[in-house]
Enzyme design. Structure first.
Site, PDB file in Angstrom:
ATOM      1  N   SER A  35      11.783  34.769 -10.194  1.00  0.00           N
ATOM      2  CA  SER A  35      12.877  34.305 -10.550  1.00  0.00           C
ATOM      3  C   SER A  35      13.435  33.217  -8.966  1.00  0.00           C
ATOM      4  CB  SER A  35      14.139  35.281  -9.799  1.00  0.00           C
ATOM      5  OG  SER A  35      15.175  34.918 -10.245  1.00  0.00           O
ATOM      6  N   TYR A  40      16.740  42.689  -5.857  1.00  0.00           N
ATOM      7  CA  TYR A  40      15.851  41.857  -7.209  1.00  0.00           C
ATOM      8  C   TYR A  40      15.108  40.938  -7.048  1.00  0.00           C
ATOM      9  CZ  TYR A  40      15.155  39.227 -11.457  1.00  0.00           C
ATOM     10  OH  TYR A  40      14.714  38.745 -12.735  1.00  0.00           O
ATOM     11  N   LYS A  54      10.955  40.207  -6.649  1.00  0.00           N
ATOM     12  CA  LYS A  54       9.990  39.611  -6.990  1.00  0.00           C
ATOM     13  C   LYS A  54       9.019  38.747  -6.148  1.00  0.00           C
ATOM     14  CE  LYS A  54      11.634  39.197 -11.608  1.00  0.00           C
ATOM     15  NZ  LYS A  54      11.267  40.319 -12.667  1.00  0.00           N
TER      16      LYS A  54
END
Length: 327
Positions: free
Chosen positions: A125, A149, A153
């Site tokens: 991402s 998050y 990633k």
């Protein structure tokens, strides 16, 4: 060819599965077994090649039966959305971090047994870049994630690259932007407004946008995203750089430009603006982004803003490839 897709019932995964069944990876029909894993599926696939398993990919009891035989290609799409992972940090860590690392380790061990490395396409991402972005970005821009998050990633990219360096996996990571236009039932995505604009304009309903008209973001349709995921799986090892990470080309557009394009397509609709600083900071101040390595490797964006509208709402191609997409 045995192919595994995690997150196969989701917005991206379900369309990727249709493409794999339709056109294969190297050629149509080369996917002989397609293993699909997600927490749930809306409807079963009526295809003898498909095995669907409903469950948590991060649980060994769910994953291990699918890997009892070696797989050739893996698309790892499953994750907890960023806003949800931030709200539920322990669960976010379990799924997005430890689950991903366990999957990669399980695949790497399989390579030691069967003598060949699985090709792994990892949906990373742009969240790895964080919030304090420079005026323009390229392949040399440092990753500085500001949310769990993005950290998850980025660690996934590093570990996949390390397993690849050791010869146990053949990894390819794509730093994907917010993909449009997600269905209304989607939740947990901080960038949800990007899809909501499309959906409300199509229905000519009123919408209050949580970012300003001048907010700029990176835009990519689902069909274009799948083009890039499949392209990553098709690249020969000779075409890959050592880091095995690319940020595919995107359309860099303001919300105002998107609204103008939607009005051209559907007619006027009522839109107001009530900017939320947290959302505008994370998703409305994205600068121009050009990853030359990605462009040279053949990754693509949607082409023009009007093609983005058609592709995002699948008004013409219904998720199938579009010849109009270009660098």
């Amino acid at each position: 060819m045995r192919v595994l897709v995690t997150g196969a019932g989701g917005f991206i995964g379900s369309a990727l599965v249709s493409r794999l069944l339709h056109e294969g990876i190297a050629e149509a029909g080369d996917v002989s077994v397609l293993l699909l894993l997600d927490r749930q599926f809306d409807a079963p696939r009526d295809d003898a090649r498909v095995t669907e398993v409903a469950g948590d990919f991060s649980r060994p009891e769910t994953l291990d039966p699918l890997l009892s035989k070696a797989v050739d290609v893996v698309f790892h799409l499953a994750s907890m959305p960023g806003a949800q992972a931030e709200a539920e940090p322990a669960e976010g860590d379990r799924v997005n971090l430890w689950g991903t690392l366990a999957l990669f380790e399980r695949l790497a061990k399989q390579a030691a047994v069967h003598g060949r490395a699985a090709r792994v396409v990892f949906a990373s991402s742009v969240a790895v870049y964080g919030e304090s972005l420079p005026p323009s970005m390229d392949e040399h821009t440092e990753a500085r994630p500001a949310m769990s998050y993005g950290v998850h990633k980025l660690i996934g990219e590093w570990v996949l690259a390390d397993w690849t360096r050791r010869g146990n996996l053949d990894g390819r990571s794509l730093r994907l932007p917010g993909i449009v236009a997600r269905p209304e039932r989607s939740s947990g995505h901080g960038s949800a407004f990007m899809s909501e604009i499309f959906r409300t304009a199509q229905r000519r309903e009123a919408y209050t946008c949580p970012v300003s008209p001048a907010a700029t973001a990176w835009w990519m349709s689902r069909g274009c995203c799948i083009d890039n995921l499949l392209h990553a799986a098709r690249l020969s090892e000779e075409d890959l750089h050592a880091g095995r990470v690319w940020t595919p080309p995107v359309l860099h557009l303001s919300v105002e430009q998107i609204v103008d394009a939607l009005v051209r397509r559907f007619g006027s609709f009522e839109i107001g603006y009530a900017p939320v600083d947290r959302i505008e900071q994370r998703f409305g101040r994205q600068p121009p982004l050009i990853d030359r390595r990605a462009m040279e490797a053949g990754f693509r964006h949607d082409g023009t803003i009007d093609e983005l509208v058609s592709n995002a709402l699948e008004l013409e191609a219904a998720g199938l490839p579009s010849e109009s997409r270009q660098t």
